[in-house]
Motif scaffolding. Structure first.
Motif, PDB file in Angstrom:
ATOM      1  N   UNK A   1       0.830  -1.202   0.000  1.00 29.50           N
ATOM      2  CA  UNK A   1       0.000   0.000   0.000  1.00 29.50           C
ATOM      3  C   UNK A   1       0.873   1.263   0.000  1.00 29.50           C
ATOM      4  N   UNK A   2       1.829   1.339   0.931  1.00 29.28           N
ATOM      5  CA  UNK A   2       2.702   2.514   1.002  1.00 29.28           C
ATOM      6  C   UNK A   2       3.507   2.642  -0.281  1.00 29.28           C
ATOM      7  N   UNK A   3       3.972   1.523  -0.795  1.00 29.10           N
ATOM      8  CA  UNK A   3       4.750   1.533  -2.044  1.00 29.10           C
ATOM      9  C   UNK A   3       3.915   2.124  -3.174  1.00 29.10           C
ATOM     10  N   UNK A   4       2.659   1.725  -3.250  1.00 29.72           N
ATOM     11  CA  UNK A   4       1.774   2.222  -4.302  1.00 29.72           C
ATOM     12  C   UNK A   4       1.538   3.726  -4.159  1.00 29.72           C
ATOM     13  N   UNK A   6       3.497   5.922  -2.617  1.00 31.65           N
ATOM     14  CA  UNK A   6       4.731   6.658  -2.912  1.00 31.65           C
ATOM     15  C   UNK A   6       5.001   6.704  -4.409  1.00 31.65           C
ATOM     16  N   UNK A   7       4.693   5.628  -5.123  1.00 30.30           N
ATOM     17  CA  UNK A   7       4.862   5.637  -6.583  1.00 30.30           C
ATOM     18  C   UNK A   7       3.911   6.641  -7.231  1.00 30.30           C
ATOM     19  N   UNK A   8       2.673   6.698  -6.742  1.00 31.33           N
ATOM     20  CA  UNK A   8       1.702   7.651  -7.298  1.00 31.33           C
ATOM     21  C   UNK A   8       2.120   9.093  -7.039  1.00 31.33           C
ATOM     22  N   UNK A   9       2.794   9.337  -5.904  1.00 32.63           N
ATOM     23  CA  UNK A   9       3.258  10.683  -5.568  1.00 32.63           C
ATOM     24  C   UNK A   9       4.634  10.969  -6.147  1.00 32.63           C
ATOM     25  N   UNK A  10       5.233   9.939  -6.729  1.00 33.88           N
ATOM     26  CA  UNK A  10       6.570  10.053  -7.323  1.00 33.88           C
ATOM     27  C   UNK A  10       7.623  10.432  -6.276  1.00 33.88           C
ATOM     28  N   UNK A  11       7.527   9.790  -5.103  1.00 33.88           N
ATOM     29  CA  UNK A  11       8.515   9.976  -4.031  1.00 33.88           C
ATOM     30  C   UNK A  11       8.936   8.599  -3.525  1.00 33.88           C
ATOM     31  N   UNK A  16       8.075   9.279   1.962  1.00 31.60           N
ATOM     32  CA  UNK A  16       6.689   9.141   2.410  1.00 31.60           C
ATOM     33  C   UNK A  16       6.634   9.115   3.940  1.00 31.60           C
ATOM     34  N   UNK A  17       7.491   8.297   4.549  1.00 34.14           N
ATOM     35  CA  UNK A  17       7.498   8.181   6.008  1.00 34.14           C
ATOM     36  C   UNK A  17       7.909   9.503   6.667  1.00 34.14           C
ATOM     37  N   UNK A  18       8.899  10.178   6.094  1.00 32.88           N
ATOM     38  CA  UNK A  18       9.323  11.473   6.634  1.00 32.88           C
ATOM     39  C   UNK A  18       8.186  12.481   6.517  1.00 32.88           C
TER      40      UNK A  18
END
Length: 56
Positions: A1-4, A6-11, A16-18
């Protein structure tokens, strides 16, 4: 989920965690009504996730 997300936000996942920690801290500052700090941190956050994270 987080990976998806972050990919959508291009980061990266690390960014993402920061960003999440910075956002949570901004929310706490709002609750304490420290609005000048909120504005300053939001401006820094908009400039750079890493730079804002250093303040947290």
């Amino acid at each position: 989920m987080i990976q998806e997300v972050s990919e959508n936000l291009n980061i990266s996942v690390g960014s993402y965690h920061k960003g999440k920690k910075v956002f949570e801290f901004i929310s706490q500052l709002r609750e304490m009504e420290k609005f000048k700090a909120v504005v300053a941190l939001e401006m820094e956050f908009n400039r750079s996730i890493d730079a804002a994270y250093k303040f947290v």
